[in-house]
Design a protein around this motif. Structure first.
Motif, PDB file in Angstrom:
ATOM      1  N   LYS A 143       2.511  -1.030   1.395  1.00 14.28           N
ATOM      2  CA  LYS A 143       2.114  -2.251   0.790  1.00 14.28           C
ATOM      3  C   LYS A 143       1.542  -1.748  -0.388  1.00 14.28           C
ATOM      4  CE  LYS A 143      -2.001  -1.075   3.632  1.00 14.28           C
ATOM      5  NZ  LYS A 143      -2.981  -1.447   4.709  1.00 14.28           N
ATOM      6  N   GLN A 144       1.033  -2.708  -1.484  1.00 10.94           N
ATOM      7  CA  GLN A 144       0.098  -2.628  -2.582  1.00 10.94           C
ATOM      8  C   GLN A 144      -1.204  -2.196  -2.315  1.00 10.94           C
ATOM      9  OE1 GLN A 144       1.592  -5.946  -4.840  1.00 10.94           O
ATOM     10  NE2 GLN A 144       2.693  -4.726  -6.090  1.00 10.94           N
ATOM     11  N   TRP A 145      -1.786  -0.968  -2.622  1.00  9.07           N
ATOM     12  CA  TRP A 145      -1.074   0.130  -2.571  1.00  9.07           C
ATOM     13  C   TRP A 145      -1.469   1.161  -1.550  1.00  9.07           C
ATOM     14  CZ3 TRP A 145      -2.703  -3.429  -5.983  1.00  9.07           C
ATOM     15  CH2 TRP A 145      -1.905  -3.694  -7.256  1.00  9.07           C
ATOM     16  N   GLN A 202      -5.615   2.406  -0.264  1.00  6.25           N
ATOM     17  CA  GLN A 202      -5.289   3.285  -1.249  1.00  6.25           C
ATOM     18  C   GLN A 202      -6.132   4.345  -1.708  1.00  6.25           C
ATOM     19  OE1 GLN A 202      -5.201   0.011  -4.106  1.00  6.25           O
ATOM     20  NE2 GLN A 202      -6.683   1.115  -5.605  1.00  6.25           N
ATOM     21  N   ALA A 203      -5.569   5.548  -2.421  1.00  2.97           N
ATOM     22  CA  ALA A 203      -6.433   6.655  -2.818  1.00  2.97           C
ATOM     23  C   ALA A 203      -7.830   6.185  -3.343  1.00  2.97           C
ATOM     24  CB  ALA A 203      -5.587   7.498  -3.495  1.00  2.97           C
ATOM     25  N   GLN A 204      -8.851   7.083  -3.045  1.00  2.00           N
ATOM     26  CA  GLN A 204     -10.179   6.792  -3.493  1.00  2.00           C
ATOM     27  C   GLN A 204     -10.522   8.085  -4.509  1.00  2.00           C
ATOM     28  OE1 GLN A 204     -11.959   3.842  -2.930  1.00  2.00           O
ATOM     29  NE2 GLN A 204      -9.839   3.184  -1.846  1.00  2.00           N
ATOM     30  N   GLY A 255       3.590  -1.426  -9.296  1.00  2.00           N
ATOM     31  CA  GLY A 255       2.300  -2.306 -10.018  1.00  2.00           C
ATOM     32  C   GLY A 255       1.149  -1.312 -10.544  1.00  2.00           C
ATOM     33  N   GLU A 256       0.186  -1.993 -10.534  1.00  2.00           N
ATOM     34  CA  GLU A 256      -0.869  -1.515 -11.250  1.00  2.00           C
ATOM     35  C   GLU A 256      -1.425  -0.070 -10.891  1.00  2.00           C
ATOM     36  OE1 GLU A 256      -5.537  -2.941 -13.092  1.00  2.00           O
ATOM     37  OE2 GLU A 256      -4.296  -4.273 -11.668  1.00  2.00           O
ATOM     38  N   TYR A 257      -1.886   0.094  -9.424  1.00  2.00           N
ATOM     39  CA  TYR A 257      -2.352   1.090  -8.782  1.00  2.00           C
ATOM     40  C   TYR A 257      -1.320   2.015  -8.090  1.00  2.00           C
ATOM     41  CZ  TYR A 257      -6.453  -1.355 -10.031  1.00  2.00           C
ATOM     42  OH  TYR A 257      -7.756  -1.985 -10.590  1.00  2.00           O
TER      43      TYR A 257
END
Length: 295
Positions: A141-143, A160-162, A239-241
């Motif tokens: 899934k994004q992202w 998503q990664a932090q 996509g963006e991230y």
């Protein structure tokens, strides 16, 4: 007979030099400096050496072809250069059948050989297990990534990664990454699905990646052979991230795997995650109502 005798004596030192050279190479050197190998340890998966062998052998063959080609080119330039006092054109030859047959047949053999070995190894890598020991479903899934442990009927949802506020610039909080836990020396079948756009599941040390396509299930079959933690990422611009769509794979003992499954169950992660948030369900052709129908 004299020529064969000379060739034999020339081959002996060449073979001996090659043997000594290869014997002194480290595991990393023998495998083309690819990830997934450590000195004195098993390869990461049952297919890692196969992929490495195909890659390294191809480069060796291409390097030999390159050396021969450049050598002949330079030799021709030097030997047949125009010398002082020479005028006119050298003798012109329209064709040389033996040479033309040679440079037609040899490349054809190389291409057919590369294709045959690639097709053989690809068939072995892509073959699915008849009876996998563990079945995993990966939802991209994004992202980020969600992992369903099908046999145990539990799941792990990821974000998503932090960024790590206490680390260097660009550092990531490793403990926040989605983590797929796999038992060592077990036949693993991973079903790969995407909720939104095309992603790619890439475990770097596995030397293997596969796309996740919305509306289609792809499969990855692998036997992890070395305990450890291995980095993974999305290898398809999504996509963006996209750069933050990271994950880890932890290969652990069967006992540690069972403990991890129990911890997911204790945390209330029972059941399986699905494509409920698949935004492609609203795309034309899926049967979703259009704006005109809504009016």
């Amino acid at each position: 007979m004299r020529m064969n005798h000379r060739l034999r004596w020339a081959a002996i030192p060449i073979a001996a030099t090659l043997t000594i050279f290869l014997a002194g190479c480290s595991t990393a050197q023998l495998n083309g400096y690819l990830p997934g190998f450590e000195e004195g340890q098993e390869a990461v998966t049952n297919q890692t050496e196969r992929v490495s062998g195909l890659w390294t052998t191809s480069w060796i063959v291409l390097l030999i072809v390159g050396i021969i080609t450049w050598g002949l080119t330079i030799w021709t330039v030097v030997v047949y250069r125009r010398r002082k006092g020479q005028t006119g054109l050298p003798p012109q030859l329209r064709y040389n059948m033996p040479i033309e047959i040679f440079y037609t047949v040899v490349p054809l053999i190389l291409v057919v050989g590369f294709f045959a070995f690639t097709a053989r190894d690809q068939a072995a890598i892509e073959a699915r297990f008849d009876a996998p020991d563990v079945q995993i479903e990966v939802q991209a899934k994004q992202w980020a990534w969600d992992f369903n442990y099908v046999d145990e009927n539990v799941y792990s949802a990821g974000v998503q990664a932090q960024p790590d506020p206490d680390g260097e610039t660009g550092a990531i909080l490793q403990e926040e990454l989605p983590t797929l836990v796999l038992p060592v020396d077990q036949k693993i079948e991973i079903a790969l699905e995407a909720r939104d756009v095309i992603h790619s599941f890439w475990v770097i040390d596995f030397l293997y990646k596969k796309d996740l396509v919305p509306g289609k299930t792809n499969y990855m079959s692998v036997i992890p052979e070395r305990i450890g933690t291995y980095a993974g990422k999305c290898a398809e611009l999504c996509g963006e991230y996209h750069s933050l769509m990271l994950f880890n794979v932890e290969v652990v003992s069967q006992e540690d795997y069972d403990t991890y499954i129990d911890s997911l169950r204790a945390a209330g992660n029972d059941g399986q995650l699905d494509n409920e948030f698949d935004r492609n369900q609203t795309q034309p052709g899926t049967g979703a109502p259009t704006a005109q129908e809504d009016n």
